[in-house]
Scaffold this motif. Structure first.
Motif, PDB file in Angstrom:
ATOM      1  N   ALA A  84      16.861   2.756 -11.519  1.00 54.46           N
ATOM      2  CA  ALA A  84      17.103   1.414 -10.981  1.00 54.46           C
ATOM      3  C   ALA A  84      16.663   1.349  -9.522  1.00 54.46           C
ATOM      4  CB  ALA A  84      18.592   1.082 -11.092  1.00 54.46           C
ATOM      5  N   GLY A  85      15.961   0.302  -9.162  1.00 52.95           N
ATOM      6  CA  GLY A  85      15.564   0.094  -7.761  1.00 52.95           C
ATOM      7  C   GLY A  85      14.593   1.148  -7.278  1.00 52.95           C
ATOM      8  N   ASN A  86      14.726   1.494  -6.005  1.00 54.90           N
ATOM      9  CA  ASN A  86      13.826   2.510  -5.436  1.00 54.90           C
ATOM     10  C   ASN A  86      14.547   3.233  -4.299  1.00 54.90           C
ATOM     11  OD1 ASN A  86      13.202   1.302  -2.711  1.00 54.90           O
ATOM     12  ND2 ASN A  86      12.644  -0.409  -4.048  1.00 54.90           N
ATOM     13  N   ARG A  87      13.862   4.207  -3.681  1.00 58.83           N
ATOM     14  CA  ARG A  87      14.478   4.908  -2.529  1.00 58.83           C
ATOM     15  C   ARG A  87      13.490   4.895  -1.360  1.00 58.83           C
ATOM     16  NH1 ARG A  87      16.607   9.268  -5.978  1.00 58.83           N
ATOM     17  NH2 ARG A  87      16.100  10.831  -4.417  1.00 58.83           N
ATOM     18  N   GLU A  88      12.945   3.694  -1.131  1.00 61.52           N
ATOM     19  CA  GLU A  88      11.949   3.525  -0.079  1.00 61.52           C
ATOM     20  C   GLU A  88      12.518   3.903   1.290  1.00 61.52           C
ATOM     21  OE1 GLU A  88      10.014  -0.316  -0.812  1.00 61.52           O
ATOM     22  OE2 GLU A  88       9.374  -0.177   1.278  1.00 61.52           O
ATOM     23  N   GLN A  89      13.805   3.585   1.497  1.00 61.20           N
ATOM     24  CA  GLN A  89      14.417   3.885   2.791  1.00 61.20           C
ATOM     25  C   GLN A  89      14.417   5.389   3.068  1.00 61.20           C
ATOM     26  OE1 GLN A  89      15.159   1.834   5.343  1.00 61.20           O
ATOM     27  NE2 GLN A  89      15.472   3.785   6.436  1.00 61.20           N
ATOM     28  N   GLU A  90      14.681   6.189   2.008  1.00 60.09           N
ATOM     29  CA  GLU A  90      14.696   7.654   2.190  1.00 60.09           C
ATOM     30  C   GLU A  90      13.288   8.176   2.512  1.00 60.09           C
ATOM     31  OE1 GLU A  90      16.566   9.554  -1.174  1.00 60.09           O
ATOM     32  OE2 GLU A  90      18.416   8.422  -0.915  1.00 60.09           O
ATOM     33  N   PHE A  91      12.301   7.498   1.974  1.00 64.67           N
ATOM     34  CA  PHE A  91      10.896   7.844   2.254  1.00 64.67           C
ATOM     35  C   PHE A  91      10.648   7.678   3.765  1.00 64.67           C
ATOM     36  CE2 PHE A  91       6.579   5.626   2.369  1.00 64.67           C
ATOM     37  CZ  PHE A  91       5.813   6.765   2.245  1.00 64.67           C
ATOM     38  N   VAL A  92      11.127   6.569   4.302  1.00 69.14           N
ATOM     39  CA  VAL A  92      10.951   6.315   5.747  1.00 69.14           C
ATOM     40  C   VAL A  92      11.788   7.318   6.553  1.00 69.14           C
ATOM     41  CG1 VAL A  92      11.240   4.584   7.584  1.00 69.14           C
ATOM     42  CG2 VAL A  92      10.406   3.882   5.327  1.00 69.14           C
ATOM     43  N   ASP A  93      12.998   7.624   6.062  1.00 70.18           N
ATOM     44  CA  ASP A  93      13.844   8.613   6.756  1.00 70.18           C
ATOM     45  C   ASP A  93      13.137   9.964   6.831  1.00 70.18           C
ATOM     46  OD1 ASP A  93      15.820   6.699   6.985  1.00 70.18           O
ATOM     47  OD2 ASP A  93      17.013   7.447   5.292  1.00 70.18           O
ATOM     48  N   ARG A  94      12.439  10.324   5.763  1.00 70.52           N
ATOM     49  CA  ARG A  94      11.720  11.608   5.776  1.00 70.52           C
ATOM     50  C   ARG A  94      10.545  11.561   6.740  1.00 70.52           C
ATOM     51  NH1 ARG A  94       9.192  13.367   1.849  1.00 70.52           N
ATOM     52  NH2 ARG A  94       9.345  11.612   0.412  1.00 70.52           N
ATOM     53  N   ILE A  95       9.868  10.404   6.792  1.00 66.93           N
ATOM     54  CA  ILE A  95       8.767  10.271   7.764  1.00 66.93           C
ATOM     55  C   ILE A  95       9.312  10.477   9.175  1.00 66.93           C
ATOM     56  CG2 ILE A  95       7.146   8.608   8.809  1.00 66.93           C
ATOM     57  CD1 ILE A  95       6.880   7.377   5.938  1.00 66.93           C
ATOM     58  N   ASN A  96      10.531   9.986   9.391  1.00 66.50           N
ATOM     59  CA  ASN A  96      11.143  10.102  10.715  1.00 66.50           C
ATOM     60  C   ASN A  96      11.831  11.444  10.959  1.00 66.50           C
ATOM     61  OD1 ASN A  96      10.289   7.627  11.748  1.00 66.50           O
ATOM     62  ND2 ASN A  96      11.885   6.543  10.624  1.00 66.50           N
ATOM     63  N   GLY A  97      11.657  12.390  10.030  1.00 70.70           N
ATOM     64  CA  GLY A  97      12.091  13.762  10.333  1.00 70.70           C
ATOM     65  C   GLY A  97      13.178  14.355   9.469  1.00 70.70           C
ATOM     66  N   LEU A  98      13.895  13.544   8.687  1.00 76.34           N
ATOM     67  CA  LEU A  98      14.937  14.143   7.838  1.00 76.34           C
ATOM     68  C   LEU A  98      14.290  14.879   6.669  1.00 76.34           C
ATOM     69  CD1 LEU A  98      17.777  11.455   7.486  1.00 76.34           C
ATOM     70  CD2 LEU A  98      17.762  13.500   8.903  1.00 76.34           C
ATOM     71  N   THR A  99      14.946  15.934   6.186  1.00 75.86           N
ATOM     72  CA  THR A  99      14.414  16.619   4.997  1.00 75.86           C
ATOM     73  C   THR A  99      15.074  16.039   3.747  1.00 75.86           C
ATOM     74  OG1 THR A  99      16.123  18.322   4.962  1.00 75.86           O
ATOM     75  CG2 THR A  99      14.143  18.788   6.283  1.00 75.86           C
ATOM     76  N   TYR A 100      14.480  16.349   2.599  1.00 75.08           N
ATOM     77  CA  TYR A 100      15.007  15.925   1.285  1.00 75.08           C
ATOM     78  C   TYR A 100      16.449  16.421   1.150  1.00 75.08           C
ATOM     79  CZ  TYR A 100      14.968  15.561  -3.898  1.00 75.08           C
ATOM     80  OH  TYR A 100      15.229  15.260  -5.223  1.00 75.08           O
TER      81      TYR A 100
END
Ligand SMILES: N=CN[C@@H](CCC(=O)O)C(=O)O
Ligand SMILES: [Zn+2]
Length: 411
Positions: A84-100
């Motif tokens: 359901a939906g997506n996790r686009e925000q986590e994609f941006v969070d990873r770009i900004n340095g957070l790991t999976y």
């Protein structure tokens, strides 16, 4: 109804006998016929060979394939396309340095998708999922395995599996359902993994088996998710219901998942971004198919499965997408084979074998799919005009597919 494909520039993956899989050096060989014809009756391949005069006038429909290649469809043996939906925000969070891992530890990741799915109706979930399925079919996927695992409650896991069942009923391609209740520990069972495993085994499994909703069983065997002990408990319980394992192992850490999978006679062990020499030895003495998921490595910037090491050790290898909202929001098998060639140094022949016949094995359908063999289903890709089959992985990002046939019918 008979259909003949004529003037095929090259007909790929032609196998006279029904082979289950190809391993090691055999993977370098992709049998083919140049200037070929292929005859299909209803949903089945009934004949093929080099073009000759008798090819004309023997079928109800004639498809001229001048300049084009015909091959079996891609088989995607590892997906999570029902979400359901997506996790686009986590994609941006990873770009900004957070790991999976950091995102998962903050309550994101799989449990984030589970919350979304729990709040989505079965009907809406079906609508979102069928759109993805239709998209990948147009990209050449002619069989697909789909996992549960974004429900994480008895109700929501059943909802996912019913959606998979509906996809199975509504679409003509083979769909296999895998129960992945042990995908992550839900918030309600924080610090009580054993309690959640009890629920998976004692509540979810019997209900799923009762409605015959799953073909296979899976678990995310990984540090911070489920241990070897959890894995063995779940696989043993699945076995009682006749569910063969297809499991997530060695994505980030080597904790013994390959040995556990082989011990329980897993059909496949998937991910293998990290793998030890001992794991390779264990796989050599097994019927278990290793499955690599290069799009996941690409999206998460983690190591690629060491395909060369596995194949050069004489093992078979299959390729799949892992289509899911967190680690691989793409179900494009064409991208998978390109990435396997570019990043994992597989040859085009090896990649095509891995995404057709070996992938069929990893889905348990190699008797009926995965090669151009008399008696097998006519699930076919007709390419656009291309110079050679190597052009498919070479021209990454370009859609070189003209049309896709499922059970002999153009979709
Ligand atoms: N690794 C476990 N499961 C999925 C990803 C799950 C997610 O991030 O939503 C995978 O195969 O990559
Ligand atoms: Zn997966």
């Amino acid at each position: 109804m008979t259909t003949i494909f004529i003037n095929i520039k090259e007909l790929l993956q032609t196998r006279t006998s029904t082979i289950e899989k190809v391993s090691g050096q055999e993977m370098k060989i992709l049998p083919s016929i140049k200037n070929a014809y292929l005859l299909v009756k209803d949903d089945e391949i009934i004949d093929y060979g080099v073009m000759n005069d008798t090819c004309f006038g023997i079928a109800d429909e004639v498809i001229d394939c001048t300049g084009k290649i015909v091959m079996p469809t891609w088989i995607d043996s590892h997906t999570h396309i029902v979400y359901a939906g997506n996790r686009e925000q986590e994609f941006v969070d990873r770009i900004n340095g957070l790991t999976y891992e950091e995102i998962a530890n903050r309550g994101g990741g799989i449990v984030n998708s589970a919350e979304k799915l729990q709040n989505t109706s079965e009907e809406d979930l079906y609508k979102q999922s069928k759109k993805r399925l239709e998209e990948v079919m147009q990209l050449g996927t002619g069989a697909v395995e789909i996992k549960s695992g974004y429900g994480l409650t008895p109700e929501a896991e059943m909802k996912m599996l019913r959606v998979i069942r509906k996809l199975k009923q509504e679409y003509k391609l083979p769909v296999k359902a895998t129960f992945l209740g042990a995908h992550a520990v839900p918030k309600a069972f924080k610090n009580n993994t054993a309690g959640y495993i009890d629920q998976v085994i004692n509540e979810m499994l019997p209900a799923i088996a009762n409605e015959n909703l799953a073909d296979y069983i899976d678990i995310f065997c990984e540090k911070g998710y489920f241990s070897i002990e959890d894995t063995k408990r779940v696989l043993a319980a699945g076995k009682k219901y006749g569910l063969k394992p297809k499991i997530h192992v060695n994505q980030f850490n080597i904790i013994g998942g390959v040995a556990a999978g082989v011990e329980y006679n897993a059909l496949s062990v998937d991910h293998l971004e990290v793998i030890s020499d001992e794991d390779i030895e264990i796989l050599k003495n097994s019927e278990t198919m290793p499955v690599a998921l290069p799009s996941c490595s690409y999206f998460l910037s983690i190591p690629y499965t060491p395909a060369r090491k596995l194949i050069d050790a004489g093992l078979p290898l299959a390729l799949a997408t892992d289509f899911n909202p967190g680690s691989t929001p793409s179900g494009n098998m064409n991208f998978v084979i390109s990435t396997a060639c570019i990043k994992m140094k597989m040859t085009p022949e090896e990649a095509i074998n891995a995404a057709t016949i070996n992938a069929a094995y990893a889905m348990g359908i190699s008797e009926s799919h995965g090669s151009i063999t008399v008696g097998k289903k006519a699930n076919l890709i007709l390419t656009k005009e291309i110079p050679s089959y190597g052009f498919l992985p070479y021209a990454f990002g370009t859609n070189n597919i003209d049309s896709v046939f499922i059970n002999g019918k153009k979709i």
